[in-house]
Scaffold this motif. Sequence first.
Motif, short mmCIF file in Angstrom:
data_model
loop_
_atom_site.label_atom_id
_atom_site.label_comp_id
_atom_site.label_asym_id
_atom_site.label_seq_id
_atom_site.Cartn_x
_atom_site.Cartn_y
_atom_site.Cartn_z
N ILE A 1 -11.00 17.51 -13.58
CA ILE A 1 -10.58 17.47 -12.04
C ILE A 1 -9.95 16.11 -11.79
N ASP A 2 -10.82 14.94 -12.15
CA ASP A 2 -10.46 13.69 -11.87
C ASP A 2 -9.05 13.35 -12.71
N HIS A 3 -8.99 13.87 -14.05
CA HIS A 3 -7.86 13.59 -15.08
C HIS A 3 -6.77 14.01 -14.29
N PHE B 1 -1.86 10.71 -9.18
CA PHE B 1 -1.43 10.55 -7.77
C PHE B 1 -2.34 9.45 -7.26
N LEU B 2 -3.74 9.12 -7.64
CA LEU B 2 -4.25 7.94 -7.16
C LEU B 2 -3.79 6.65 -7.51
N GLU B 3 -3.21 6.60 -8.79
CA GLU B 3 -2.32 5.61 -9.34
C GLU B 3 -1.06 5.09 -8.39
N ARG C 1 0.14 1.17 -2.07
CA ARG C 1 -0.78 -0.06 -1.23
C ARG C 1 -0.46 -1.46 -1.63
N ALA C 2 -0.30 -1.84 -2.78
CA ALA C 2 -0.20 -2.93 -3.52
C ALA C 2 1.21 -3.60 -2.94
N GLU C 3 2.06 -2.65 -3.03
CA GLU C 3 3.64 -3.24 -2.71
C GLU C 3 3.82 -3.11 -1.16
#
Length: 201
Positions: free
Chosen positions: A87-89, A94-96, A102-104
């Motif tokens: 599930i995390d994989h 999407f999380l990346e 957010r960083a941009e």
Amino acid sequence: MTASNLPTIQPDIYRPASDSEKLTVLTRLLATYPCRAPSDFRLVKPAYMQAMEKVSQYALFEAERRINQNALGHGFMPSPSELRGQIDHVMEPFLERERRARAEAKRYAWPREIEGSPRLDEAARARIRELHRQYRAWREVNHPESTRAKAPPKPPRQIPDYSEEQIEITDALRRALKAKEAVTKNLSSASERRRPHEPKP
């Protein structure tokens, strides 16, 4: 409109999965794959439900599809940790993508828009104005040529207009004009002599 050109509806990847959906996926997996250590489902259910906490419906169903496509590399019932790992994989890209967004946004945001950035009050603005005034005073003392007002540029030179000026005809100019007229007349007479005589009618 045919089925090939129907609009594609993107799945809601963040909609939380309900307990009934979790039990449905778990029941299908138990019915499909043999357990490595057969035991009572009532004993392993809390572990699986704990492993599926705060998961989305999309990630849960996608993890089930990948398990059915041999993502684990074995044909047994996945353990709670293996199920949560799949599930995390699924959610990693999407999380990346969210992290990069957010960083941009933080990189191109104004300083006052960044959360936690200090904001200038009236006292800070007064200190900045005072420092600027002191800097200008120091610059006038140490580099007076940089603060001195520059003279306006000189206007371009005007081209004299000779159209209204009267031309004085001197004796030399008269002789030159007469000589030019004589040369022109001689050339005309010479060209007339070279021309062949036309036959008389």
